[in-house]
Design an enzyme around this catalytic site. Structure first.
Site, PDB file in Angstrom:
ATOM      1  N   GLY A  55       0.820  -1.210   0.000  1.00 15.03           N
ATOM      2  CA  GLY A  55       0.000   0.000   0.000  1.00 15.03           C
ATOM      3  C   GLY A  55       0.850   1.254   0.000  1.00 15.03           C
ATOM      4  N   LEU A 111       0.439   3.718  -2.014  1.00 14.48           N
ATOM      5  CA  LEU A 111       0.800   3.660  -3.437  1.00 14.48           C
ATOM      6  C   LEU A 111       1.319   5.009  -3.946  1.00 14.48           C
ATOM      7  CD1 LEU A 111      -2.175   1.513  -4.808  1.00 14.48           C
ATOM      8  CD2 LEU A 111       0.050   0.747  -3.953  1.00 14.48           C
ATOM      9  N   GLY A 130       5.718   5.033  -8.418  1.00 22.40           N
ATOM     10  CA  GLY A 130       6.498   3.812  -8.670  1.00 22.40           C
ATOM     11  C   GLY A 130       5.567   2.620  -8.863  1.00 22.40           C
ATOM     12  N   HIS A 131       4.531   2.551  -8.011  1.00 18.79           N
ATOM     13  CA  HIS A 131       3.563   1.454  -8.147  1.00 18.79           C
ATOM     14  C   HIS A 131       2.803   1.556  -9.475  1.00 18.79           C
ATOM     15  CE1 HIS A 131       3.889   1.628  -3.600  1.00 18.79           C
ATOM     16  NE2 HIS A 131       4.165   0.363  -3.846  1.00 18.79           N
ATOM     17  N   LYS A 191      12.532  -2.909  -9.449  1.00 18.55           N
ATOM     18  CA  LYS A 191      13.967  -3.235  -9.445  1.00 18.55           C
ATOM     19  C   LYS A 191      14.689  -2.498  -8.321  1.00 18.55           C
ATOM     20  CE  LYS A 191      14.709  -4.434 -14.264  1.00 18.55           C
ATOM     21  NZ  LYS A 191      15.349  -4.066 -15.525  1.00 18.55           N
ATOM     22  N   LYS A 192      14.037  -1.498  -7.737  1.00 22.26           N
ATOM     23  CA  LYS A 192      14.676  -0.734  -6.662  1.00 22.26           C
ATOM     24  C   LYS A 192      15.132  -1.681  -5.548  1.00 22.26           C
ATOM     25  CE  LYS A 192      13.585   2.427  -2.975  1.00 22.26           C
ATOM     26  NZ  LYS A 192      13.394   1.363  -1.997  1.00 22.26           N
ATOM     27  N   SER A 247       9.680   5.724  -2.816  1.00 22.40           N
ATOM     28  CA  SER A 247       9.472   4.672  -1.841  1.00 22.40           C
ATOM     29  C   SER A 247       8.383   5.137  -0.886  1.00 22.40           C
ATOM     30  CB  SER A 247      10.768   4.428  -1.058  1.00 22.40           C
ATOM     31  OG  SER A 247      10.486   3.773   0.167  1.00 22.40           O
TER      32      SER A 247
END
Ligand code: PAF
Length: 282
Positions: free
Chosen positions: A31, A33, A36-37, A148-149, A185
């Site tokens: 969650g 969000l 990135g999401h 990929k982070k 993030s």
């Protein structure tokens, strides 16, 4: 958008879609969000007919001292966001259903889970691998998408899928960054304005590593010292670790050039209560 919380309902939904020949892509999240999401959802949309996004703040991947209670939660805002991103189903199981009394099974990757962040967060990766396998089993996807982070997480989940013959494609999606380079993030919301500005030290230090590498430097210790030096110029940053490792085994390296194999430089710092993680591939 459908929101499903029950495990049986979720499984029945996926089974019905699969029976009709539909493919399913899964986007597991905790969650909070953000953009990135959104990229994860976009990638999932390209992969399958149906996109299921899971929201579950998984208690088993937090240690006793970590931020489980403070972790940002706003299901309504997340569902609105998921809806506008084109998600078909949001799956929000409860901790009680995911970990009923008597729960005792753990997926543990004996080597990869001990390396890098595994040293500082014992049990974290077993928590991640276990919950992700459970989410796979409940939602029955054909593919699953991860950022990929979190390089180590992605590597480990790929390994798990291979080792346990999971039969689901694990797809990595490039990191999304703010204009000053900070990787997106959910934990960035912990940063005050001053801390947020200080956080740009992390991508800056990693750029310094890339610059050194591109100018011919091949010694891990020289590059690590340069990154640590750059991070130390930011007084709010506490360095947890800076490491140069093999991009597949995560073993420490003495020298970087090894016939085209991936080398990972990963750095973790904390600023205030936010633990920030980023990497560069050399
Ligand atoms: O990356 C995350 O958000 C979590 O570790 C994951 C994969 C959703 C498992 O809880």
């Amino acid at each position: 958008l459908r929101v499903i919380s029950g495990l049986k309902k979720m499984r029945a939904f996926s089974e019905a879609e699969r029976a009709e020949g539909k493919t399913i892509a899964l986007v597991p999240t905790m969650g909070a969000l953000h953009r990135g999401h959104l990229e994860l959802v976009k990638a999932a949309r390209e992969l399958a007919h149906i996109v299921i996004l899971t929201i579950f703040v998984n208690p088993t991947q937090f240690s006793a001292e970590e931020d489980l209670d403070e972790y940002p939660r706003d299901i309504e805002a997340d569902c609105d966001y998921a809806n506008s991103a084109g998600v078909d189903v949001v799956f929000t199981p409860s901790a009680k259903d995911m970990y009923p009394n008597g729960f005792q099974t753990e997926v543990n990757l004996t080597e990869l889970s001990k390396k890098l962040c595994g040293k500082y967060r014992p049990g974290h990766f077993a928590g991640v691998a276990t919950v992700v396998l459970k989410l796979f089993n409940i939602t029955g996807p054909h593919s699953a998408v991860f950022g990929k982070k979190d390089f180590q997480q992605l590597l480990l989940l790929r390994r798990m899928a291979m080792d346990l013959n999971v039969g689901i494609d694990i797809v990595g999606v490039p990191t999304v960054r703010e204009s000053d380079g900070l990787a997106l993030s959910s934990r960035n919301t912990y940063l005050s304005d001053i801390e947020r500005r200080a956080a740009a030290a992390l991508p800056r230090a990693l750029n310094e590593a890339r610059r050194l590498y591109e100018s011919g430097e091949r010694s891990p210790s020289v590059i690590i010292s340069a990154v640590e030096g750059a991070l130390r110029t930011e007084p709010l940053a506490d360095i947890e670790y800076v490491k140069v490792v093999d991009g597949e085994t995560l073993e420490d390296l003495d020298v970087i050039d090894r016939g085209g194999k991936n080398t990972l430089l990963q750095a973790v710092i904390s600023i205030g209560s936010a633990r920030l993680i980023d990497h560069v591939l050399l």
